[in-house]
Design a protein around this motif. Structure first.
Motif, short mmCIF file in Angstrom:
data_model
loop_
_atom_site.label_atom_id
_atom_site.label_comp_id
_atom_site.label_asym_id
_atom_site.label_seq_id
_atom_site.Cartn_x
_atom_site.Cartn_y
_atom_site.Cartn_z
N LEU A 167 28.06 26.53 5.49
CA LEU A 167 26.95 27.19 6.17
C LEU A 167 27.16 28.70 6.29
N GLU A 176 15.05 26.97 11.21
CA GLU A 176 15.63 28.05 12.00
C GLU A 176 17.10 28.29 11.67
N VAL A 177 17.81 27.21 11.41
CA VAL A 177 19.23 27.30 11.04
C VAL A 177 19.47 26.49 9.78
N PRO A 178 20.39 26.94 8.91
CA PRO A 178 20.68 26.18 7.69
C PRO A 178 21.30 24.82 8.02
N HIS A 224 31.76 24.36 8.04
CA HIS A 224 31.35 25.69 8.48
C HIS A 224 31.48 26.74 7.38
N VAL A 239 30.14 31.10 12.82
CA VAL A 239 29.28 30.02 12.37
C VAL A 239 29.01 29.11 13.57
N PHE A 240 27.83 28.56 13.65
CA PHE A 240 27.38 27.64 14.70
C PHE A 240 27.04 28.36 16.01
N THR A 241 26.79 29.66 15.96
CA THR A 241 26.39 30.38 17.18
C THR A 241 25.70 31.68 16.78
N SER A 242 24.92 32.21 17.71
CA SER A 242 24.35 33.54 17.53
C SER A 242 25.05 34.54 18.46
N ALA A 276 24.84 31.72 4.63
CA ALA A 276 24.22 32.78 5.44
C ALA A 276 24.66 34.16 4.96
N VAL A 290 17.43 25.75 3.92
CA VAL A 290 17.29 27.01 4.65
C VAL A 290 15.84 27.23 5.09
#
Length: 188
Positions: free
Chosen positions: A80, A115-117, A77, A11-14, A84, A112
């Motif tokens: 979110l 780009e990100v929730p 987190h 969570v919080f990154t790609s 997702a 949502v």
């Protein structure tokens, strides 16, 4: 033993392994609290989320959140990450652009549409920090009590003890690695 769908996500990154790790069990129906707690302890992640059908028609799904040691009413987190995971596993929100999650603090709406929730945190309850808790914190972190400006205990699922110190140097001097509190510091 029934098979259950399980996702471990960042969570919080790609970027894999660079975010907050979260385990999500997508079909947690029929698991009781003890089983959820045991699984969360097994994952040994900060939190594990268990997705269930909602108990209110206003929600898209229900989540229960466990740390390796206890259940939490709410956490950022997992909110979110479970959203997702729910969407990626085929969940369809009742309203376009928003997912409504039911959790221990009530309903949390997750936007949502971007780009990100994103979500607005539930209301935070602010209370005085108990004196004995303040004493334990200052001793554990080697904080000189006279350097504490103000304190509070905040609760919005997790409970946070917050201390404002007189300077950045006081914050940087806090040290939990020492084993004994030098009582002489209290009068320094």
């Amino acid at each position: 033993m029934q098979k259950r769908r399980f996702i471990q996500c960042d969570v919080f990154t790609s970027t894999p392994t660079k975010g907050n790790g979260l385990a999500v069990i997508l079909d947690a129906e029929e698991l009781d609290a003890r089983q959820m707690q045991e699984f969360a302890a097994w994952t040994n992640l900060a939190e594990t989320a268990f997705l269930l059908p909602p108990t209110t028609p206003a929600a898209d799904y229900k989540v229960r959140i466990f740390t390796p040691a206890r259940e939490m009413l709410f956490a950022g987190h997992p909110t979110l990450g479970s959203c997702a995971a729910w969407l990626r596993s085929g969940g369809k929100p009742r309203s376009s652009g928003a997912v409504v999650q039911e959790c221990g603090v009530g309903l949390v709406t997750i936007d949502v549409s971007g780009e990100v929730p994103a979500f607005a945190a539930p209301p935070t309850k602010i209370e005085p920090l108990p004196t004995e808790r303040l004493r334990a914190i200052t001793e554990a972190l080697w904080i000189i009590p006279e350097r504490v400006v103000r304190v509070a205990q905040l609760s919005n699922g997790p409970v946070w003890q917050v201390l404002q110190l007189k300077s950045a140097a006081d914050v940087l001097a806090a040290d939990s690695s020492r084993t004994r509190y030098p009582h002489s510091l209290a009068s320094a």
